[in-house]
Design a protein around this motif. Structure first.
Motif, PDB file in Angstrom:
ATOM      1  N   THR A   1      14.321  23.292  17.629  1.00 29.27           N
ATOM      2  CA  THR A   1      15.727  21.978  17.535  1.00 29.27           C
ATOM      3  C   THR A   1      15.768  20.590  16.969  1.00 29.27           C
ATOM      4  O   THR A   1      14.619  20.300  16.818  1.00 29.27           O
ATOM      5  N   LEU A   2      16.971  20.226  16.461  1.00 29.05           N
ATOM      6  CA  LEU A   2      16.536  18.829  15.770  1.00 29.05           C
ATOM      7  C   LEU A   2      15.839  17.942  16.396  1.00 29.05           C
ATOM      8  O   LEU A   2      14.712  16.860  15.876  1.00 29.05           O
ATOM      9  N   ARG A   3      15.804  17.710  17.752  1.00 29.84           N
ATOM     10  CA  ARG A   3      15.157  16.606  18.834  1.00 29.84           C
ATOM     11  C   ARG A   3      13.513  17.181  18.664  1.00 29.84           C
ATOM     12  O   ARG A   3      12.826  16.472  18.365  1.00 29.84           O
ATOM     13  N   ASP A   4      13.312  18.412  18.499  1.00 31.39           N
ATOM     14  CA  ASP A   4      11.936  18.759  18.608  1.00 31.39           C
ATOM     15  C   ASP A   4      11.375  18.167  17.226  1.00 31.39           C
ATOM     16  O   ASP A   4      10.425  17.931  16.914  1.00 31.39           O
ATOM     17  N   ILE A   5      11.879  18.790  15.888  1.00 28.55           N
ATOM     18  CA  ILE A   5      11.160  18.143  15.014  1.00 28.55           C
ATOM     19  C   ILE A   5      11.207  16.753  14.943  1.00 28.55           C
ATOM     20  O   ILE A   5      10.690  15.597  14.674  1.00 28.55           O
ATOM     21  N   ALA A   6      12.278  16.425  15.142  1.00 30.42           N
ATOM     22  CA  ALA A   6      12.883  14.289  15.743  1.00 30.42           C
ATOM     23  C   ALA A   6      11.173  13.856  16.286  1.00 30.42           C
ATOM     24  O   ALA A   6      10.959  12.597  15.651  1.00 30.42           O
ATOM     25  N   LYS A   7      11.796  14.531  17.402  1.00 27.84           N
ATOM     26  CA  LYS A   7       9.964  14.039  18.332  1.00 27.84           C
ATOM     27  C   LYS A   7       8.731  14.104  17.669  1.00 27.84           C
ATOM     28  O   LYS A   7       7.929  12.773  17.278  1.00 27.84           O
ATOM     29  N   ARG A   8       8.466  14.695  17.403  1.00 20.79           N
ATOM     30  CA  ARG A   8       7.036  14.992  15.655  1.00 20.79           C
ATOM     31  C   ARG A   8       6.915  14.469  15.162  1.00 20.79           C
ATOM     32  O   ARG A   8       6.289  13.166  14.313  1.00 20.79           O
ATOM     33  N   ALA A   9       8.404  13.737  14.101  1.00 21.52           N
ATOM     34  CA  ALA A   9       8.408  12.951  12.996  1.00 21.52           C
ATOM     35  C   ALA A   9       8.844  11.809  12.713  1.00 21.52           C
ATOM     36  O   ALA A   9       8.858  10.969  12.277  1.00 21.52           O
ATOM     37  N   ASN A  10       8.619  11.179  14.476  1.00 17.31           N
ATOM     38  CA  ASN A  10       8.782  10.066  15.171  1.00 17.31           C
ATOM     39  C   ASN A  10      10.485   9.119  14.107  1.00 17.31           C
ATOM     40  O   ASN A  10      10.376   8.431  13.569  1.00 17.31           O
ATOM     41  N   VAL A  11      11.118  10.099  14.316  1.00 16.20           N
ATOM     42  CA  VAL A  11      12.491   9.803  13.055  1.00 16.20           C
ATOM     43  C   VAL A  11      13.832  10.141  14.170  1.00 16.20           C
ATOM     44  O   VAL A  11      13.605  10.837  15.464  1.00 16.20           O
ATOM     45  N   SER A  12      14.666   9.731  14.324  1.00 14.41           N
ATOM     46  CA  SER A  12      15.977  10.635  14.725  1.00 14.41           C
ATOM     47  C   SER A  12      16.548  11.175  14.870  1.00 14.41           C
ATOM     48  O   SER A  12      16.223  12.014  13.250  1.00 14.41           O
ATOM     49  N   PRO A  13      17.339  12.150  15.394  1.00 17.71           N
ATOM     50  CA  PRO A  13      17.503  13.369  15.657  1.00 17.71           C
ATOM     51  C   PRO A  13      18.910  13.579  14.229  1.00 17.71           C
ATOM     52  O   PRO A  13      19.048  14.349  12.678  1.00 17.71           O
ATOM     53  N   ALA A  14      19.289  12.335  14.575  1.00 20.11           N
ATOM     54  CA  ALA A  14      20.436  12.222  12.802  1.00 20.11           C
ATOM     55  C   ALA A  14      19.623  12.032  11.504  1.00 20.11           C
ATOM     56  O   ALA A  14      20.622  13.352  10.793  1.00 20.11           O
ATOM     57  N   THR A  15      18.567  11.519  11.811  1.00 24.21           N
ATOM     58  CA  THR A  15      17.769  11.975  10.408  1.00 24.21           C
ATOM     59  C   THR A  15      17.498  12.918  10.273  1.00 24.21           C
ATOM     60  O   THR A  15      17.710  13.179   8.961  1.00 24.21           O
ATOM     61  N   VAL A  16      17.045  13.393  11.110  1.00 21.22           N
ATOM     62  CA  VAL A  16      16.398  14.808  10.647  1.00 21.22           C
ATOM     63  C   VAL A  16      17.239  16.370   9.978  1.00 21.22           C
ATOM     64  O   VAL A  16      17.583  16.300   9.002  1.00 21.22           O
ATOM     65  N   SER A  17      18.871  15.461  10.750  1.00 17.41           N
ATOM     66  CA  SER A  17      19.665  16.327  10.305  1.00 17.41           C
ATOM     67  C   SER A  17      20.506  15.831   8.682  1.00 17.41           C
ATOM     68  O   SER A  17      20.295  17.695   8.083  1.00 17.41           O
ATOM     69  N   ARG A  18      20.201  14.899   8.271  1.00 21.38           N
ATOM     70  CA  ARG A  18      20.747  14.744   7.144  1.00 21.38           C
ATOM     71  C   ARG A  18      19.917  15.421   5.701  1.00 21.38           C
ATOM     72  O   ARG A  18      19.663  15.398   4.814  1.00 21.38           O
ATOM     73  N   VAL A  19      18.608  15.183   6.539  1.00 22.26           N
ATOM     74  CA  VAL A  19      17.899  15.705   5.057  1.00 22.26           C
ATOM     75  C   VAL A  19      17.250  17.212   5.039  1.00 22.26           C
ATOM     76  O   VAL A  19      17.273  17.111   4.036  1.00 22.26           O
ATOM     77  N   LEU A  20      17.684  17.730   6.629  1.00 22.53           N
ATOM     78  CA  LEU A  20      17.557  18.947   6.504  1.00 22.53           C
ATOM     79  C   LEU A  20      18.520  19.791   6.324  1.00 22.53           C
ATOM     80  O   LEU A  20      19.338  20.350   5.197  1.00 22.53           O
ATOM     81  N   ASN A  21      19.897  18.896   5.778  1.00 22.27           N
ATOM     82  CA  ASN A  21      21.265  19.157   4.849  1.00 22.27           C
ATOM     83  C   ASN A  21      20.609  18.350   3.033  1.00 22.27           C
ATOM     84  O   ASN A  21      21.803  18.545   2.382  1.00 22.27           O
ATOM     85  N   ASN A  22      19.611  18.156   3.106  1.00 22.21           N
ATOM     86  CA  ASN A  22      19.484  17.674   1.837  1.00 22.21           C
ATOM     87  C   ASN A  22      20.937  16.253   1.542  1.00 22.21           C
ATOM     88  O   ASN A  22      20.673  15.695  -0.112  1.00 22.21           O
TER      89      ASN A  22
END
Length: 330
Positions: free
Chosen positions: A4-25
């Motif tokens: 999930t986005l939360r899984d990625i966010a936890k490992r990257a030490n960022v927020s899920p919102a940041t992960v979502s925006r990066v993955l959506n370029n």
């Protein structure tokens, strides 16, 4: 279980919102390139997928066309380093990269969004690629006059620096070992521009000697052969040589050592490219350092601008070099 986005966010030490925006370029997001790359890397490692959609890591599909075969690339660390620069930068923009070796243009996918071409190409090959996609960036082949983005290395100033260095050391009898290539379809012969740059720099100081210039094919074997020729044909062997890539310089070193000619006491060597080979030979090679990784990264940046900027105009980027001194010069 799907990541999930939360899984990625936890490992990257960022927020899920940041992960979502990066993955959506979302390129308006203010994060460092390192953070963006790290998120994409983690998403790939976790095999993250959005429901009912392709892996959102990849927003565009880019063909990386290399004029070398895969096996030959292993022998030419210059082009390998350029490729690594492309592959390091591509995730920043969500580019999926397909590698095409030895100009096998038939292998380029029909739905490709753009092509980054490394190496030297004939007009026929350029035309073929532009028919597949007009979104083209060339590395190490100046196609700017054809209207295509180009990333190249400074040859003129760097060659002049080498000549001036030797002259500053009191050496005026300077030899040259250079190369000549042909495109893979044999329709174009590509001269070594450093020959003309060397000739002009030497002529400006009235010290150019045509008989001290030896042409090979950029391989270690050619460097060995041409240095042996120089040793055998010169009544007075030059006290310095400018050699236009590291493999040829390594071959030239071998020929000098076999002839028991001291380096750099009798003959100084200045190479070009500064690949890892330059520091592996003995003595280590003084060499002009080329920003190969940055060349690859710059080509990816240009491709992103082509694909996203409706006002894009073709650009010709010439990257600077620097001199790295080692044991082959005094």
């Amino acid at each position: 279980m799907m990541a999930t986005l939360r899984d990625i966010a936890k490992r990257a030490n960022v927020s899920p919102a940041t992960v979502s925006r990066v993955l959506n370029n979302d390129l308006t997001l203010s994060v460092t390139d390192q953070t963006r790359t790290n998120i994409l890397k983690i998403a790939t490692e976790l095999n993250y997928r959005k429901a009912n959609r392709r892996n959102t890591r990849f927003q565009k599909h880019i063909a990386l066309v290399q004029w070398y075969s895969e096996s030959k690339e292993q022998d030419d660390l210059y082009y390998m380093s350029v490729r690594e620069g492309i592959e390091q930068q591509a995730p920043t923009y969500g580019f999926e990269v397909s590698r095409i070796f030895h100009n096998d243009l038939a292998e380029i996918p029909a739905d490709i969004d753009g092509i980054i071409a490394i190496g030297k190409y004939s007009q026929s090959q350029v035309d073929q690629m532009s028919e597949i996609s007009h979104n083209l960036v060339f590395i190490d082949d100046d196609q700017f006059s054809q209207g295509f983005d180009t990333v190249i290395t400074d040859f003129e100033y760097s060659t002049k620096q080498v000549v001036n260095y030797f002259v500053g050391q009191g050496i005026k009898d300077i030899g040259l070992i250079y190369g000549e290539e042909t495109s893979t379809d044999n329709l174009r012969t590509i001269p070594d521009l450093r020959y003309n740059n060397f000739k002009n720099a030497m002529m400006s100081q009235n010290i150019f000697q045509q008989q001290l210039c030896f042409k090979g094919d950029f391989t270690k074997g050619a460097g060995y052969k041409q240095m042996k020729k120089a040793i055998e044909s010169s009544e007075d062997l030059p006290h310095a040589f400018f050699i236009t890539n590291d493999p040829m310089a390594a071959g030239a070193l071998k020929a000098l050592q076999e002839a028991n000619i001291a380096i750099p006491e009798r003959v100084s060597i200045f190479s070009f490219n500064n690949t890892t080979l330059a520091s592996y030979v003995n003595p280590e090679l003084t060499s002009v350092d080329v920003a190969t990784v940055q060349m690859g990264g710059a080509a990816v940046d240009l491709m992103q601008d082509i694909l996203t900027n409706p006002r894009h105009v073709a650009k010709r980027m010439e990257l600077a070099t620097k001199m790295v001194f080692r044991q082959s010069t005094l």
